[in-house]
Structure formats: structure tokens, C-alpha cells
Design a protein around this motif. Structure first.
Motif, PDB file in Angstrom:
ATOM      1  N   UNK A 206      39.225  36.484  51.311  1.00  0.00           N
ATOM      2  CA  UNK A 206      40.534  36.846  50.779  1.00  0.00           C
ATOM      3  C   UNK A 206      40.417  37.956  49.738  1.00  0.00           C
ATOM      4  N   UNK A 207      39.379  37.905  48.906  1.00  0.00           N
ATOM      5  CA  UNK A 207      39.174  38.956  47.904  1.00  0.00           C
ATOM      6  C   UNK A 207      38.849  40.273  48.591  1.00  0.00           C
ATOM      7  N   UNK A 208      37.981  40.222  49.622  1.00  0.00           N
ATOM      8  CA  UNK A 208      37.600  41.436  50.355  1.00  0.00           C
ATOM      9  C   UNK A 208      38.809  42.081  51.025  1.00  0.00           C
ATOM     10  N   UNK A 209      39.788  41.251  51.390  1.00  0.00           N
ATOM     11  CA  UNK A 209      41.001  41.763  52.043  1.00  0.00           C
ATOM     12  C   UNK A 209      42.043  42.229  51.026  1.00  0.00           C
TER      13      UNK A 209
ATOM     14  N   UNK B  62      33.435  39.663  41.687  1.00  0.00           N
ATOM     15  CA  UNK B  62      33.622  40.690  42.721  1.00  0.00           C
ATOM     16  C   UNK B  62      34.043  42.023  42.125  1.00  0.00           C
ATOM     17  N   UNK B  63      34.177  42.075  40.807  1.00  0.00           N
ATOM     18  CA  UNK B  63      34.500  43.334  40.138  1.00  0.00           C
ATOM     19  C   UNK B  63      35.984  43.618  40.007  1.00  0.00           C
ATOM     20  N   UNK B  64      36.816  42.596  40.165  1.00  0.00           N
ATOM     21  CA  UNK B  64      38.264  42.772  40.061  1.00  0.00           C
ATOM     22  C   UNK B  64      38.813  41.961  38.895  1.00  0.00           C
TER      23      UNK B  64
ATOM     24  N   UNK C 173      43.792  41.160  41.909  1.00  0.00           N
ATOM     25  CA  UNK C 173      43.751  40.159  42.977  1.00  0.00           C
ATOM     26  C   UNK C 173      44.577  38.956  42.534  1.00  0.00           C
ATOM     27  N   UNK C 174      45.692  38.753  43.169  1.00  0.00           N
ATOM     28  CA  UNK C 174      46.618  37.685  42.781  1.00  0.00           C
ATOM     29  C   UNK C 174      46.131  36.322  43.272  1.00  0.00           C
ATOM     30  N   UNK C 175      46.395  35.284  42.477  1.00  0.00           N
ATOM     31  CA  UNK C 175      46.149  33.905  42.881  1.00  0.00           C
ATOM     32  C   UNK C 175      47.484  33.249  43.198  1.00  0.00           C
TER      33      UNK C 175
END
Length: 605
Positions: A455-458, A517-519, A524-526
Motif C-alpha cells: 500500500x505504501x509503494x502504491x 519507507x521515507x514518507x 501517506x494517509x492512514x
């Protein structure tokens, strides 16, 4: 510069220093010592020859002086002192006396000039090439041996993009001091302020003895700065040559959630496994394959890999044959739901130990497919257990889950029923049957971490079911070690549980993965998607009626074993095919709770 040129340069410099030192020594004391020219000549020749002999013996011409340390200073001291002592003995023999004051002055000049000549290149490098503006200003967490090692390597490396400027250490006796020109500026609580004050661009954690809890604390403090944080490789990897000191790695979520490893009683495990025949069901799965790897390290005579998926069995078979060529590895493609096949495999190999890792484990999928959960988790376990009993297996270890405690899901309920079968089999069999309960296993197939990473990669969002949901976590190797230790501790009928520390909030896990992941959480929303059927907010490792407070082994607990009513289980097995999804779901939950609640009331009455 070639070795011959370097050797010639050093020997020429040393020769000049030797002659210069002894002549200066005699000149300084000319007014107090009456020294004839012959004494000077003999002493010079003696010192010249003895110096080069001892310099060769202590390898002064083979040392890399740009990395000089106390060891190199000690070698210089010993070589020069012995050459002066030798010269004194020559004077005593040749002239019936020793010119002590002259030799002391010569010794002092000798050490000063030889030492200066050796450290001149390092001083030049440290001053002229000290700061490369293109390098990232780096903060090192830990001012001990690990941090000093990292700082020295970074300072002497022309290829590293990092330059150390300060240390952080919680040892107050080190604070305000300097190591290799870098000050120790505070403790871990000061990380954020130091990063801002020193314009830090990179953080390295360099404490080899760091516990998981301490690393978690440091990472939380470092994450406030949004500066990339890395960790030095383990001392074992450095010493074995796998990596160099300056090959830093990123902090992994396993570093933060994994636990300090349980030390195995290797002697008792060796007695159970070395030279024995071992069978592992579900050998191609995450846990099963790791159990196979760790079993192999104890040198069993034969290892049977039983699994339903041919590709996964092929993979682990190839790996084990490559790493452990001395072990007989036998792959068996078979389904635990096939009783006759289980009996034939057990009879063919007559294993001494069986590790039963085959199971369906996905909670939402088993809610939708309870019949498959019963067939694999309940009937499959019964088949393997009965086959093991008939084949005379000595120890049978079943892998269970914390979801079997007060289960709210079909998967948890069927695993609880499987535990009940194992406990029943222990009562009627000579085989020692035990179960091992795990929490969530980091990195196993279907676990939450691979999903979050995708999900993070996307680009997000990362979906969490509930803000308060908590789970226990352990690593695959640790889970597998517990399986082996349980087999060694087995007396029969136990449920072994690892002391897994404090549970971790899933939302905190998601936040850590985003940062690693560097974000940022802004990037990156939860999102909270709501709890799925069968899920609980909190998991338990032992029910209130199962707890033995004492540990039977460091960090391992043993659950109590109340009576088991297997009649209702056999009724379920005989009639489950005709039940609807809703009926079957309700029935397995009733049976799973029956032992903990109603059965105890029946027994007590």
C-alpha cells in the motif's frame, strides 16, 4: 606508491633519524661526558643495525600508518627501547661502561622523531582532508566501541558520503568529552535538538548491544527529526567479513517489533533431533520452512518435507540439499486431509519427531469458508496425529495461534479444537503431544506487514481496521525456535506460550512502516476500514483458566490442561459437511468455548 618505494623511503628516514638522534644526544651532553669519537662510531653502528632488526621484527615497515592506533605506538616503543638496550650492552662490552644519560636523550629523540614521522601522514590527512562539504553531517548514537569504530571508518574513508560531527550517548560520564574530534553532546532525549543545532543530515545507531526496546525508543526520538536513520551492521557480520563497518543498513520494522531472541537449550534439542528422523507438515510455508532450516542445523539423520504445494516444497528441498548436503531430505507431496496418505507416509519413514505446521490461518477467508477450515485445521490435525500415534512417533508438536484463546473467528475456533484433539491424543497415546501458541509472525505469508508495504509503494492509503487494535508480534526464526524448544521440553499435553512482552498497536506499526519507507503521514494517509468478521481488538495468549504463572524455561510458559470432551468434536467431524455456513460457524465457536466455560462447570459439579 609501490611497496619497495615505501620500504626504501621509511628505511632511509629511519636511518637518518637514528644517526641524528645519537649525535644530537652526544652533542647535548658533550660538556659533562668525555666521549671519544670511537664510542660515537660504535654506538651509531650498533643503534643503526639494532633499530632495523627490531623494526623488521615488530613490522614497523608493514603497518598502515594512516590508521595508526595504540598498537602501533606500542610497537614503536618496544622496537626503539630494545635497540637502545642493545646499544648499551655493546658499550658495556666494548668500553667497560654505559653512557646512560646520552642513551636516555637518544631514546627520547628516537621515539619522538620516529613517532612523528609515522603519524605525519595521518595528521596531514586529518587536517587537509578533514571536511568534505559534499558529505552529509552525521550524528552517531552511541559513543562506545561501536560508535568509535564507525566514526574512525567514516573519517578515514574517501568513498563514504557521511561525515561524523557529534555523538549521542546516555552515559553521562562520556558527555562533554570528545572522540576523534567529535563531541558527545547529550543523551537520546536530546536527539531532536542536536539535529537542529548541528544541522544533522544523517543519523547512525551504533550500539551493538542495543535491545529492541531501546532501539524503539531511539527510533521514536529520531523520527521526530525526519532525518534518515540507519543502523550499523552486527558485530558478527563485521567479524565474519560479510559487511564492513561503514556498510550501514536501514532500520527494519523487524528491528522495532522483533524481540530479543530466546536462547535455546541446544543440548536438550540435540538429544531429540541429532541423528533422528524428523517430519514437518506444511514444510513449504513460512513457519514450516524455517522449522526445517533450524532442525537441519541439529543434523538429523533424515528430514521429511510434507506439503500440499509442490512449488514451495521444491524450493525448501533445493535450499536444504544445498546448505545441508549430509542430511537425507525426502519431499512428500500430500494433503493432511487424506488419512490413508498420512498413515502411509508415517509408516514408511517412522519419524521420531513430527512438527505439524500445516493449517489454514487467514481469518476473513476462513469466515467465508468454514468447511475448509474444519477440514484442514481440525480433520487434518486429527489425521496427522492418529497416523503419528500408529507409527510410534515419540514427540508431536502442533503449531497453534493466540487466536485460539476465547476465539471469535472460525480460524481461531478450529485451531482451538485442534488443540483439544492434541490434548486428547496425549491421554490415549504413548506419543507426547504438545501445542505451541504464537502471536502474529512478522513477514509470514498473509501477515499485515507485506500488505502495508504494498500500500505504501502504491502511494497509499494504508488501511487499518481499528485505531485501538493490538497484536503480539514475533519473528519467523523466533517462532521456529520456540517450536524446537517445545519439543525438547514436552512431557505431554502442554500448551507452550512465549512471553511476548507488550502488544503493539497496528496503527503504530503502520506509522513506523511509513516513516521507515521515507514518507510522512501527510504524504501517506492512514484510513480506518472497520473490523472484519471474526476479528478481535485484543488477542490473548492464555485463557484465565489455563495460566501457570511460573516460567518453565526463560520466556516460555506452560498452560494448564483441563479435561477435553472429544465426543462433540467427533460429532462435528461426522456431520459438518451437511451444515450451512452459519450453522457450522456457530457450532465450531460453541465447541471451542465449551472447554473453557461449560465443560469446567460440568466437571466441578
Amino acid at each position: 606508491m609501490s611497496y619497495r618505494m615505501r620500504l626504501g623511503l621509511l628505511m632511509s628516514a629511519d636511518s637518518f633519524i637514528v644517526i641524528f638522534s645519537i649525535f644530537i644526544g652526544y652533542w647535548l651532553l658533550a660538556s659533562t661526558d668525555l666521549i671519544v669519537p670511537l664510542v660515537i662510531i660504535v654506538s651509531s653502528v650498533s643503534l643503526f643495525i639494532s633499530h632495523h632488526i627490531f623494526a623488521h621484527f615488530f613490522k614497523l615497515y608493514k603497518r598502515v600508518w594512516q590508521y595508526a592506533s595504540i598498537q602501533e605506538l606500542s610497537a614503536i616503543f618496544q622496537a626503539i627501547t630494545l635497540s637502545i638496550v642493545t646499544t648499551g650492552l655493546v658499550q658495556l662490552i666494548a668500553f667497560q661502561g654505559i653512557y646512560t644519560r646520552t642513551l636516555i636523550i637518544t631514546w627520547m629523540l628516537h621515539i619522538l622523531l620516529i613517532g612523528a614521522s609515522r603519524f605525519a601522514w595521518r595528521l596531514y590527512r586529518d587536517t587537509v582532508f578533514k571536511v568534505d562539504k559534499s558529505k552529509k553531517r552525521t550524528l552517531i548514537i552511541g559513543a562506545g566501541s561501536g560508535g568509535s569504530m564507525v566514526a574512525r571508518q567514516l573519517l578515514n574513508s574517501s568513498t563514504s558520503e557521511l561525515h561524523p560531527v557529534a555523538f549521542i550517548d546516555d552515559d553521562f560520564t562520556k558527555q562533554q568529552l570528545e572522540i576523534m574530534g567529535c563531541p558527545v553532546v547529550g543523551g537520546t532525549e536530546d536527539i531532536a535538538s542536536v539535529v537542529k543545532e548541528k544541522d544533522i543530515e544523517h543519523i547512525i545507531v551504533a550500539i551493538p548491544s542495543l535491545t529492541k526496546t531501546e532501539l524503539n525508543h531511539i527510533f521514536k526520538e529520531s523520527s521526530k527529526t525526519k532525518v534518515k536513520t540507519q543502523i550499523m551492521p552486527s558485530v558478527e557480520d563485521i567479524m565474519s567479513g560479510k559487511v564492513s563497518v561503514n556498510e550501514m543498513r536501514d532500520v527494519q520494522v523487524e528491528d522495532l517489533l522483533g524481540r530479543d531472541p530466546v536462547e535455546l537449550d541446544t543440548h536438550s534439542i540435540s538429544e531429540k533431533l541429532t541423528g533422528k528422523t524428523v517430519l514437518v507438515t506444511g514444510a513449504g510455508g513460512s513457519i514450516g520452512s524455517e522449522v526445517c532450516r533450524q532442525v537441519s542445523s541439529f543434523h538429523p539423520k533424515k528430514l521429511i518435507l510434507l506439503g500440499h504445494g509442490e512449488n514451495s516444497i521444491y524450493s525448501i528441498e533445493y535450499e536444504l540439499r544445498t546448505k545441508f548436503p549430509h542430511i537425507e531430505v525426502e519431499p512428500e507431496i500430500a494433503d493432511v486431509q487424506d488419512l490413508e496418505r498420512m498413515k502411509s507416509v508415517m509408516e514408511a519413514y517412522k519419524p521420531d519427531v513430527v512438527y505439524h505446521a500445516a493449517a489454514h490461518k487467514h481469518v476473513p477467508l476462513m469466515e467465508r469458508n468454514p468447511h475448509e477450515s474444519v477440514k484442514n485445521n481440525v480433520i487434518g490435525t486429527k489425521n496427522v496425529a492418529e497416523a503419528a500415534d500408529q507409527a510410534g512417533v515419540k514427540v508431536f508438536v502442533m503449531i497453534s495461534t493466540d487466536k485460539a484463546v476465547n476465539p471469535t473467528s472460525v480460524m481461531g475456533a478450529t485451531k482451538r479444537i485442534a488443540e483439544m484433539i492434541i490434548q486428547h491424543m496425549d491421554m490415549i497415546s504413548k506419543t507426547k503431544f504438545v501445542a505451541v501458541r504464537f502471536g502474529n509472525v512478522l513477514g509470514s505469508r498473509g501477515s499485515v506487514i507485506p500488505l502495508f508495504k504494498k500500500q505504501i509503494a502504491a502511494g497509499g492509503p494504508v488501511t487499518v481496521t481499528h485505531s485501538e487494535m493490538e497484536r503480539y508480534f514475533m519473528t519467523i526464526p523466533e517462532a521456529s525456535r520456540l517450536v524446537l524448544q517445545a519439543g525438547a521440553l514436552a512431557k505431554g499435553g502442554e500448551i507452550f506460550v512465549l512471553d511476548m512482552g507488550e502488544p503493539v498497536k497496528i496503527v503504530d506499526l503502520a506509522k513506523n512502516l511509513i516513516r521507515l519507507s521515507g514518507f510522512t503521514e501527510e504524504e501517506i494517509e492512514i484510513k480506518f476500514s472497520g473490523m472484519r468478521p471474526g476479528e478481535k481488538l485484543f488477542e490473548e495468549l492464555l485463557g484465565k483458566d489455563e495460566v501457570h504463572e511460573e516460567q518453565i524455561y526463560p520466556q516460555i510458559y506452560r498452560g494448564k490442561t483441563p479435561p477435553v470432551n472429544v465426543d462433540v468434536i467427533f460429532d462435528l467431524i461426522n456431520a459438518f459437511e451437511g451444515a450451512s455456513v452459519e450453522q457450522l460457524r456457530a457450532e465450531v465457536l460453541d465447541i471451542a468455548h465449551f472447554r473453557v466455560e461449560r465443560l469446567l462447570k460440568v466437571v466441578s459439579s
